[in-house]
Design a protein around this motif. Structure first.
Motif, short mmCIF file in Angstrom:
data_model
loop_
_atom_site.label_atom_id
_atom_site.label_comp_id
_atom_site.label_asym_id
_atom_site.label_seq_id
_atom_site.Cartn_x
_atom_site.Cartn_y
_atom_site.Cartn_z
N UNK A 91 0.82 -1.21 0.00
CA UNK A 91 0.00 0.00 0.00
C UNK A 91 0.86 1.27 0.00
N UNK A 92 2.11 1.16 0.44
CA UNK A 92 3.04 2.29 0.30
C UNK A 92 3.31 2.59 -1.17
N UNK A 93 3.52 1.54 -1.95
CA UNK A 93 3.72 1.72 -3.40
C UNK A 93 2.47 2.32 -4.03
N UNK A 147 -16.04 -17.33 -8.87
CA UNK A 147 -16.61 -16.53 -9.94
C UNK A 147 -16.18 -15.07 -9.86
N UNK A 148 -15.23 -14.78 -8.97
CA UNK A 148 -14.72 -13.42 -8.82
C UNK A 148 -15.53 -12.55 -7.89
N UNK A 149 -16.53 -13.13 -7.22
CA UNK A 149 -17.38 -12.32 -6.36
C UNK A 149 -16.88 -12.25 -4.91
N UNK A 150 -15.93 -13.11 -4.53
CA UNK A 150 -15.38 -13.06 -3.18
C UNK A 150 -14.59 -11.76 -3.00
N UNK A 151 -14.48 -11.35 -1.75
CA UNK A 151 -13.74 -10.13 -1.45
C UNK A 151 -12.24 -10.35 -1.63
N UNK A 152 -11.58 -9.32 -2.14
CA UNK A 152 -10.14 -9.37 -2.33
C UNK A 152 -9.49 -8.35 -1.39
N UNK A 153 -9.07 -7.23 -1.92
CA UNK A 153 -8.39 -6.20 -1.14
C UNK A 153 -9.05 -4.85 -1.42
N UNK A 154 -8.82 -3.87 -0.54
CA UNK A 154 -9.34 -2.54 -0.83
C UNK A 154 -8.68 -1.94 -2.07
N UNK A 155 -9.48 -1.37 -2.93
CA UNK A 155 -8.96 -0.62 -4.06
C UNK A 155 -8.72 0.81 -3.58
N UNK A 156 -7.47 1.21 -3.53
CA UNK A 156 -7.12 2.55 -3.09
C UNK A 156 -6.66 3.32 -4.32
N UNK A 157 -7.49 4.26 -4.75
CA UNK A 157 -7.25 4.96 -6.00
C UNK A 157 -7.00 6.45 -5.82
N UNK A 158 -6.99 6.90 -4.58
CA UNK A 158 -6.72 8.30 -4.27
C UNK A 158 -5.61 8.36 -3.23
N UNK A 159 -4.80 9.42 -3.27
CA UNK A 159 -3.74 9.53 -2.26
C UNK A 159 -4.31 9.82 -0.87
N UNK A 160 -3.53 9.49 0.13
CA UNK A 160 -3.89 9.75 1.51
C UNK A 160 -3.95 11.26 1.72
N UNK A 161 -5.01 11.73 2.34
CA UNK A 161 -5.18 13.18 2.51
C UNK A 161 -5.25 13.60 3.98
N UNK A 162 -4.58 12.89 4.84
CA UNK A 162 -4.52 13.17 6.28
C UNK A 162 -5.77 12.77 7.03
N UNK A 167 -11.08 1.84 3.82
CA UNK A 167 -11.88 1.40 2.67
C UNK A 167 -12.23 -0.08 2.78
N UNK A 168 -13.41 -0.41 2.33
CA UNK A 168 -13.81 -1.81 2.38
C UNK A 168 -13.15 -2.58 1.24
N UNK A 169 -13.13 -3.87 1.40
CA UNK A 169 -12.52 -4.73 0.40
C UNK A 169 -13.39 -4.77 -0.85
N UNK A 170 -12.75 -4.74 -1.98
CA UNK A 170 -13.44 -4.87 -3.26
C UNK A 170 -13.48 -6.34 -3.64
N UNK A 171 -14.40 -6.69 -4.51
CA UNK A 171 -14.44 -8.08 -4.98
C UNK A 171 -13.26 -8.30 -5.94
N UNK A 172 -12.95 -9.55 -6.16
CA UNK A 172 -11.90 -9.89 -7.09
C UNK A 172 -12.22 -9.35 -8.49
N UNK A 173 -13.48 -9.45 -8.91
CA UNK A 173 -13.88 -8.90 -10.20
C UNK A 173 -13.65 -7.39 -10.28
#
Length: 179
Positions: A91-93, A147-162, A167-173
């Motif tokens: 998540x640092x990367x 079928x890709x519906x199980x939870x995977x990891x949180x999708x973090x698409x914005x930088x940390x803003x203090x 964020x909740x886990x997104x599905x594999x799909x």
């Protein structure tokens, strides 16, 4: 200075956003930092790759590190140091990549061409996608089973803003679609 004055300390081990994205060289340095973290043993240079090899019995772990033994023998605890390192470094990367994606377009430097900016952003998006992909492959059921519906990891698409967010886990799909 009085007792009511607030002391504002600038971090000595990190650049502030306004400095980090004040010119081309520093902005590209943030991208280089993301690559630096990505090449650590906790991300793309060792442990995650060996974990699969240990569990598939392709490589035998003969060391004495309890955290590696837990992984090898499918008895990994939530406190496992190696898993925590993989999660945090990955998540640092992603965080550094998100900074590049958001702030490179705002850099005011006439020497920073559109092509160079686009290239930096594309590299950051690739790194973010690669790390999300690797993490999803570790922390979700295989698509063949779920079928890709199980939870995977949180999708973090914005930088940390203090502001701390969880964020909740997104599905594999969803992760694969973003990748």
């Amino acid at each position: 200075m009085t007792c009511s004055d607030r002391l504002e300390l600038v971090p000595e081990d990190a650049l502030t956003l306004d400095v980090a994205f004040s010119n081309k060289e520093l902005a590209l340095g943030v991208l280089t930092g993301a690559y630096g973290t990505a090449q650590s043993s906790s991300v793309l240079n060792g442990v995650p790759q060996l974990m699969g090899e240990w569990q598939a019995d392709n490589v035998d772990f003969v060391g004495s590190f309890p955290s590696f033994n837990e992984i090898k023998f499918y008895s990994t605890l939530a406190t496992n140091a190696e898993v925590n390192n993989i999660w945090g470094s990955s998540y640092g990367v992603i965080g550094s990549a998100n900074l590049v994606i958001k702030y490179v377009p705002l850099v005011e430097d006439p020497d920073f061409t559109v092509e160079e900016r686009d290239n930096a952003i594309a590299q950051a998006k690739f790194l973010r996608a690669l790390i999300h992909f690797q993490m999803a492959n570790w922390w979700a059921q295989p698509i063949q089973l779920s079928g890709g519906t199980d939870l995977a990891v949180p999708l973090v698409l914005e930088p940390f803003d203090d502001e701390i967010q969880f964020p909740s886990r997104a599905s594999l799909n969803e992760v694969y679609a973003q990748v």
